[in-house]
Design a protein around this motif. Structure first.
Motif, short mmCIF file in Angstrom:
data_model
loop_
_atom_site.label_atom_id
_atom_site.label_comp_id
_atom_site.label_asym_id
_atom_site.label_seq_id
_atom_site.Cartn_x
_atom_site.Cartn_y
_atom_site.Cartn_z
N VAL A 119 44.12 80.00 97.83
CA VAL A 119 43.23 79.07 98.53
C VAL A 119 43.51 79.10 100.03
CG1 VAL A 119 42.53 76.64 98.71
CG2 VAL A 119 43.21 77.59 96.49
N ARG A 120 42.44 79.02 100.84
CA ARG A 120 42.62 78.94 102.29
C ARG A 120 41.97 77.66 102.78
NH1 ARG A 120 43.98 83.41 105.08
NH2 ARG A 120 42.46 83.14 106.73
N ILE A 121 42.82 76.68 103.15
CA ILE A 121 42.29 75.38 103.56
C ILE A 121 41.90 75.45 105.03
CG2 ILE A 121 42.77 72.90 103.73
CD1 ILE A 121 44.69 73.26 101.37
N GLY A 122 40.63 75.11 105.29
CA GLY A 122 40.10 75.27 106.65
C GLY A 122 38.95 76.26 106.64
N GLU A 123 38.77 76.89 105.48
CA GLU A 123 37.65 77.82 105.28
C GLU A 123 36.87 77.28 104.09
OE1 GLU A 123 39.22 82.28 106.43
OE2 GLU A 123 38.82 81.82 104.34
N GLY A 124 35.59 77.03 104.24
CA GLY A 124 34.82 76.50 103.11
C GLY A 124 35.26 75.07 102.79
N PHE A 125 34.93 74.62 101.59
CA PHE A 125 35.23 73.24 101.20
C PHE A 125 36.14 73.27 99.97
CE2 PHE A 125 34.32 69.01 99.46
CZ PHE A 125 34.37 68.24 100.61
N VAL A 126 37.36 72.73 100.12
CA VAL A 126 38.39 72.84 99.07
C VAL A 126 38.52 71.51 98.32
CG1 VAL A 126 40.86 73.14 98.68
CG2 VAL A 126 39.67 74.63 100.30
N VAL A 127 38.42 71.56 97.01
CA VAL A 127 38.55 70.33 96.23
C VAL A 127 39.89 70.29 95.50
CG1 VAL A 127 37.58 68.91 94.38
CG2 VAL A 127 36.07 70.09 95.98
N ILE A 128 40.67 69.26 95.81
CA ILE A 128 41.98 69.06 95.17
C ILE A 128 41.80 67.86 94.23
CG2 ILE A 128 44.43 68.64 95.54
CD1 ILE A 128 43.95 69.47 98.51
N ALA A 129 42.02 68.08 92.93
CA ALA A 129 41.75 67.00 91.98
C ALA A 129 42.88 66.89 90.96
CB ALA A 129 40.43 67.26 91.26
N GLY A 130 43.01 65.69 90.39
CA GLY A 130 44.03 65.47 89.37
C GLY A 130 44.36 64.00 89.29
N PRO A 131 45.25 63.65 88.37
CA PRO A 131 45.56 62.24 88.17
C PRO A 131 46.39 61.66 89.31
CG PRO A 131 46.97 63.59 86.79
CD PRO A 131 45.99 64.52 87.45
N CYS A 132 46.37 60.34 89.41
CA CYS A 132 47.20 59.65 90.37
C CYS A 132 48.67 59.99 90.09
CB CYS A 132 46.97 58.14 90.26
SG CYS A 132 48.05 57.16 91.29
N SER A 133 49.11 59.72 88.86
CA SER A 133 50.49 60.01 88.48
C SER A 133 50.52 61.01 87.34
CB SER A 133 51.18 58.75 87.95
OG SER A 133 51.04 57.69 88.84
N VAL A 134 51.58 61.83 87.32
CA VAL A 134 51.86 62.64 86.15
C VAL A 134 52.47 61.68 85.13
CG1 VAL A 134 53.11 64.61 85.21
CG2 VAL A 134 52.38 64.63 87.59
N LYS B 19 41.55 60.20 80.77
CA LYS B 19 41.14 58.90 80.21
C LYS B 19 41.56 57.82 81.19
CE LYS B 19 41.61 59.98 75.28
NZ LYS B 19 42.68 60.07 74.28
N PRO B 20 40.75 57.54 82.22
CA PRO B 20 41.18 56.59 83.27
C PRO B 20 41.55 55.22 82.70
CG PRO B 20 39.14 57.70 83.90
CD PRO B 20 39.41 58.09 82.48
N ASP C 240 41.37 51.94 88.29
CA ASP C 240 40.01 51.62 88.73
C ASP C 240 39.40 52.64 89.68
OD1 ASP C 240 40.18 49.26 87.28
OD2 ASP C 240 41.18 48.23 88.94
N GLN C 241 40.20 53.58 90.12
CA GLN C 241 39.66 54.53 91.10
C GLN C 241 39.75 55.97 90.64
OE1 GLN C 241 42.38 53.47 94.32
NE2 GLN C 241 43.35 55.46 94.13
N GLN C 242 40.09 56.21 89.36
CA GLN C 242 40.17 57.60 88.89
C GLN C 242 38.87 57.94 88.15
OE1 GLN C 242 43.97 59.24 87.94
NE2 GLN C 242 44.85 57.24 87.56
N LEU C 243 38.29 59.07 88.53
CA LEU C 243 37.07 59.52 87.85
C LEU C 243 37.45 60.05 86.48
CD1 LEU C 243 35.36 61.65 90.66
CD2 LEU C 243 34.86 59.27 90.05
N ASN C 244 36.50 59.96 85.52
CA ASN C 244 36.73 60.69 84.28
C ASN C 244 36.16 62.09 84.46
OD1 ASN C 244 33.98 60.74 83.52
ND2 ASN C 244 34.15 58.71 82.58
N PRO C 245 36.51 63.03 83.58
CA PRO C 245 36.09 64.42 83.81
C PRO C 245 34.57 64.59 83.89
CG PRO C 245 37.87 64.35 82.24
CD PRO C 245 37.47 62.93 82.48
N ARG C 246 33.83 63.77 83.14
CA ARG C 246 32.37 63.89 83.18
C ARG C 246 31.84 63.51 84.56
NH1 ARG C 246 28.73 60.33 82.79
NH2 ARG C 246 30.22 58.74 82.16
#
Lengths: 350, 279
Positions: free
Chosen positions: B22-37, B235-236, B244-250
């Motif tokens: 990944v090259r951050i600063g080129e295009g639009f980079v999406v970083i996603a995942g849970p708040c906590s492991v 499963k938020p 209250d602020q985590q999206l579900n995968p859908r």
């Protein structure tokens, strides 16, 4: 002493009881092989002596009962037809990992020295012996190659093991408190950058698995070990970090030796020979293989005891393939001290 | 701001931060995942789902700087191991927060980007330590910090020797209480004028409300952000933190579809000439 410390000591004692029983069983297996008959019962005397030096709270009757249990279990185990494979190092050594890759049904028995492996397989104490012959970063294991020159044993298999080092510490250790790391010099060398990055002090130890065992049993403060994942399981250690080797391609090749050659078809052959001290003699040997399109996978020279050189040669193919057969006949005429070490299959593992 | 020797834009070229593929600063980079492991299962399932939806990198917290000492503090080392495994399995680089200077070298062993959270933006001991690290740093804006203070925090990291800093606008405290924070979307073009570093937006902490994350993410694209840091949980409703602020995968998948469309639109727009007389 507080509650937690007592619990810790109790766990340590239980761990030692189990390890000692394992060790006792391994010794019995060796003992029966040496006696050539099942005389395991004769060590009952030792148990009776134990009553004399037992003291304190436990009644002698308990010891007798316990020993009877142990003996019954030992006899049961001895009645089964186990095949033993000897390896150098403590339990959890990479050689043991390789032995398990080779054949999981074999019982790996630790030996202190490489010579012990060859001698005791020759003597029939062990059915097989497994030894490392080369590592792609550390080179040849000269001591083993010297022993191969002198042995009458046959190569019946090989294992290419991808070595993955783990940083191990007793469970509950705070990784931020770690200061020194014990292991075999070669393992320390292979993880040099990792240790430097995390400001860890390398401390050479005689064996990787031995270091893991020492860490588990003596729990020196702020200390960890570098050893295999298997060692972590056997000594109940926590894997702080897997794959800490600086270079991902770290492969050790092991050979498995037995008294009898293998008779089934194999995919690889190993030979050893010497040549006359004349120009072009080795070239003519190599040419024999080249002409028939046989792929050589290893060539290694080694000074032998007579002051000349022995050459180890491994190549692909079965000894009964026609080109291999012809090549071997031709090579025998061109060399001295020719010996077929074996024709075998090679396994790969992690 | 003449003392910003290293962070200021001046005549410098835009910095691109390489993180594996990944090259951050080129295009639009999406970083996603849970708040906590929270567990191996939670992390691996979520990781696979966000990858499938088109995320470029994974996030997940192993050390959680929580307001209350009694709240879930994160799995620590165990969490780092799980994150590394999720990264290896999906092939996505991993971002995780570091809160203790003593953890910096260790977190580098497991993760690909070190995150400095909003509460630590001015933890100068920590900034100096990550400045010595061999991994890029994602520096969140302090929730009470001005852009100037943020710039000086960047300067700390660059000055310690680490050239790879990614900025993240995550909302600031205002008098408004409906949203968790107030997303300062103007910080994106402002920081682009002031520095040469890439900047991404965290719509999850900025709003604290699932319903607003998509629109704020689209706003980030239009504002010219280089990417997004967004919380997604398989499963938020059972999440151990920030449920209250985590999206579900859908929801994430749906948002990714719109994001991609908008990014394409802006790329086309950039190629076209503006009508005469207007810029």
């Amino acid at each position: 002493m507080n509650l937690e410390e007592i619990h810790k000591l109790l766990r340590k004692i239980d761990y030692r009881l189990i390890k000692l029983l394992d060790e006792r069983m391994e010794l019995l297996l060796k003992l029966t092989r040496l006696q050539q008959e099942n005389q395991a019962a004769s060590d009952v005397n030792g148990f009776q002596d134990a009553e004399k030096y037992s003291q304190g709270l436990i009644r002698p009757e308990f010891y007798r009962r316990l020993y009877r249990e142990i003996l019954t279990e030992s006899k049961k185990l001895l009645d089964r037809d186990f095949k033993l494979i000897a390896f150098q190092g403590e339990h959890g050594a990479y050689s043991e990992v390789a032995a398990r890759v080779w054949d999981e049904s074999l019982i790996p028995i630790p030996c202190t020295e490489f010579t012990e492996i060859f001698e005791e397989v020759e003597a029939g104490v062990f059915d097989y012996g497994i030894v490392p012959v080369e590592n792609n970063t550390g080179g040849q294991v000269n001591q083993v190659n010297q022993l191969v020159l002198g042995t009458s044993l046959h190569v019946i298999g090989a294992v290419e093991l991808h070595i993955h080092h783990c940083l191990l510490a007793p469970k509950g250790t705070d990784y931020r408190e770690l200061h020194s790391v014990y292991s075999h010099t070669q393992a320390l060398e292979q993880c040099r950058q990792f240790l430097a990055r995390n400001k860890l002090q390398p401390v050479p130890y005689y064996d990787t698995a031995g270091a893991a065992r020492m860490i588990a049993e003596n729990t020196p403060p702020s200390a960890a070990a570098i050893a295999s994942k298997l060692a972590a399981e056997l000594y109940n250690l926590e894997i702080i970090k897997e794959n800490i080797e600086d270079f991902p391609h770290n492969i050790t090749r092991f050979l498995i030796f037995a008294r009898q050659p293998r008779n089934e078809p194999g995919e690889k052959c190993s030979i050893v020979f010497s040549t006359e001290h004349k120009a072009g003699t080795l070239f003519r040997v190599l040419e024999v293989f080249a002409r028939r399109g046989i792929n050589l996978t290893r060539i290694e020279s080694m000074p032998n005891l007579r002051g000349s050189f022995a050459f180890f040669l491994d190549f692909e193919g079965d000894q009964n393939d026609r080109p291999v057969k012809e090549a071997l006949q031709e090579v025998q005429k061109l060399t001295t001290d020719f010996r077929m070490l074996g024709c075998y299959n090679e396994k790969r593992g992690q | 701001m003449e003392q910003l020797k290293l962070a200021a834009r001046n005549a410098r070229k835009k910095t691109i931060v390489p993180v594996k593929q990944v090259r951050i600063g080129e295009g639009f980079v999406v970083i996603a995942g849970p708040c906590s492991v929270e567990s191996e299962e939670q992390m691996l399932i979520t990781a696979r789902m966000v990858k499938e939806a088109g995320a470029d990198m994974l996030r997940g917290g192993a050390f959680k700087p929580r307001t209350s000492p009694y709240a879930f503090q994160g799995l620590g080392l165990e969490g780092l191991k799980i994150l590394e495994k999720a990264g290896r399995e999906t092939g996505l680089p991993v971002v995780t927060e570091v809160v203790d200077p003593r953890d910096v070298t260790w977190v580098c062993e497991f993760a690909d980007v070190l995150q400095i959270g909003t509460r630590n933006m001015q933890n100068f001991a920590l900034l100096k330590e990550v400045g010595k690290a061999n991994k890029p740093v994602l520096l969140k804006r302090g929730m009470y910090s001005s852009l100037k203070e943020w710039l000086y925090s960047i300067e700390y990291i660059l000055n310690a020797g680490n050239p790879h800093v990614i900025l993240c606008e995550r909302g600031i405290r205002t008098f408004e209480t409906y949203t968790r924070n107030t997303l300062d979307i103007s910080a994106v073009p402002a920081m682009k004028e002031l520095t040469h570093l890439p900047i991404i937006v965290d719509p999850s902490h900025a709003t604290g409300r699932v319903s607003m994350i998509e629109s704020m993410s689209l706003a980030a694209v239009s504002a010219g952000a280089d990417g997004l840091l967004v919380e997604v949980h398989f499963k938020p409703e059972i999440a151990l933190s920030d449920k209250d602020q985590q999206l579900n995968p859908r929801q994430f998948k749906q948002m990714m579809w719109k994001l991609r469309k908008l990014v394409q639109f802006h790329q086309q727009l950039a190629k076209q000439k503006s009508p005469r007389g207007e810029t």
